[in-house]
Design a protein around this motif. Sequence first.
Motif, PDB file in Angstrom:
ATOM      1  N   GLY A  77     -29.463  17.496 -29.561  1.00 23.87           N
ATOM      2  CA  GLY A  77     -29.963  18.414 -28.555  1.00 23.87           C
ATOM      3  C   GLY A  77     -29.285  18.327 -27.211  1.00 23.87           C
ATOM      4  O   GLY A  77     -29.669  19.029 -26.276  1.00 23.87           O
ATOM      5  N   GLN A 106     -23.443  23.973 -23.862  1.00 26.17           N
ATOM      6  CA  GLN A 106     -23.906  24.158 -25.241  1.00 26.17           C
ATOM      7  C   GLN A 106     -25.326  24.742 -25.257  1.00 26.17           C
ATOM      8  O   GLN A 106     -26.138  24.448 -24.385  1.00 26.17           O
ATOM      9  CB  GLN A 106     -23.906  22.819 -25.990  1.00 26.17           C
ATOM     10  CG  GLN A 106     -22.588  22.067 -25.946  1.00 26.17           C
ATOM     11  CD  GLN A 106     -21.557  22.670 -26.874  1.00 26.17           C
ATOM     12  OE1 GLN A 106     -21.897  23.324 -27.851  1.00 26.17           O
ATOM     13  NE2 GLN A 106     -20.281  22.426 -26.582  1.00 26.17           N
ATOM     14  N   HIS A 107     -25.604  25.552 -26.268  1.00 26.63           N
ATOM     15  CA  HIS A 107     -26.932  26.142 -26.436  1.00 26.63           C
ATOM     16  C   HIS A 107     -27.380  25.954 -27.887  1.00 26.63           C
ATOM     17  O   HIS A 107     -26.554  25.923 -28.803  1.00 26.63           O
ATOM     18  CB  HIS A 107     -26.925  27.621 -26.089  1.00 26.63           C
ATOM     19  CG  HIS A 107     -26.512  27.911 -24.681  1.00 26.63           C
ATOM     20  ND1 HIS A 107     -27.353  27.779 -23.598  1.00 26.63           N
ATOM     21  CD2 HIS A 107     -25.307  28.287 -24.163  1.00 26.63           C
ATOM     22  CE1 HIS A 107     -26.705  28.082 -22.489  1.00 26.63           C
ATOM     23  NE2 HIS A 107     -25.456  28.392 -22.804  1.00 26.63           N
ATOM     24  N   THR A 108     -28.678  25.831 -28.088  1.00 23.24           N
ATOM     25  CA  THR A 108     -29.234  25.647 -29.429  1.00 23.24           C
ATOM     26  C   THR A 108     -29.814  26.970 -29.940  1.00 23.24           C
ATOM     27  O   THR A 108     -30.561  27.646 -29.225  1.00 23.24           O
ATOM     28  CB  THR A 108     -30.326  24.564 -29.427  1.00 23.24           C
ATOM     29  OG1 THR A 108     -29.769  23.329 -28.956  1.00 23.24           O
ATOM     30  CG2 THR A 108     -30.872  24.341 -30.832  1.00 23.24           C
ATOM     31  N   ARG A 116     -25.985  24.270 -32.633  1.00 22.86           N
ATOM     32  CA  ARG A 116     -25.753  23.976 -31.220  1.00 22.86           C
ATOM     33  C   ARG A 116     -24.278  24.217 -30.923  1.00 22.86           C
ATOM     34  O   ARG A 116     -23.406  23.539 -31.464  1.00 22.86           O
ATOM     35  CB  ARG A 116     -26.145  22.543 -30.903  1.00 22.86           C
ATOM     36  CG  ARG A 116     -26.070  22.211 -29.419  1.00 22.86           C
ATOM     37  CD  ARG A 116     -26.789  20.935 -29.057  1.00 22.86           C
ATOM     38  NE  ARG A 116     -26.575  20.600 -27.658  1.00 22.86           N
ATOM     39  CZ  ARG A 116     -27.190  21.170 -26.630  1.00 22.86           C
ATOM     40  NH1 ARG A 116     -28.079  22.115 -26.865  1.00 22.86           N
ATOM     41  NH2 ARG A 116     -26.929  20.819 -25.388  1.00 22.86           N
TER      42      ARG A 116
END
Length: 251
Positions: A46, A85-87, A106
């Motif tokens: 995460g 970064q994005h999930t 991610r």
Amino acid sequence: MYGEKIPSTTSVCSFPLRSKQAQFDQDLSEELILANELRLAVHRGGGSIDPEKNFELRARLSPLKLPYSRVQRILKECELSERNQHTYSIPMDYGRQLVAMVCKIRTDNLSNLKLRLASLLRQNKTRFFNRHLFNETGLIEATLPSKTPLSFEEFNQTLRTDALWCKATDSAITDLGKGSVLFKCRPLDLQEVTYKLRQCNYKIINKEVGHCPNKPLVDLNDRQMARYQEFRTALLQDEDVVKIYDNVRVQ
């Protein structure tokens, strides 16, 4: 310096230059491998460099025996690289509606990831498609250390009682011998349920907002299961694919 100086005014002993270079190369190689493993743990956990919040990282750090300063330097570099970064939770349909999936991804470039996976998906008759067969669910993996072994019935009763008090919506024994259990709850209740489980002496192994099927599970024959597992393994080889949820019954 890799040479060892002997306390003397007349002589100095040191390793040959080749040995120095070999040792330097080995140390550098080991640190690069470690840095990549930690970066992957931060990425798939995460993006957090806090082991209390990132269970992937905590599992990777636990066996390490390295200077604190070196580990912190690597983690700071990981944190910087994770800022963009994005999930995402991406629904997928495998084998022409044979299996429904949700992939937790991610990445800093979702379009590029989809292009990268296009060939693999095409080969396995898989597409990005939402059949609305999953609900977001709080998932808590834990263990309950017990001084005296409990029977399945006793453990299950304890589990049900604790789940009711902790506001969990469901519970299940995943490994009786190890005392491993899984609790489910509403996503908004995840923190509260986790806190209450700790009060009941459960050791939290992992917690997350995941996806659970809202329809009956799918049964695959041996051949179908083998092919599906090969596809899952190939999909997880991409470092941006963090986790896969599906509606397949475990055999």
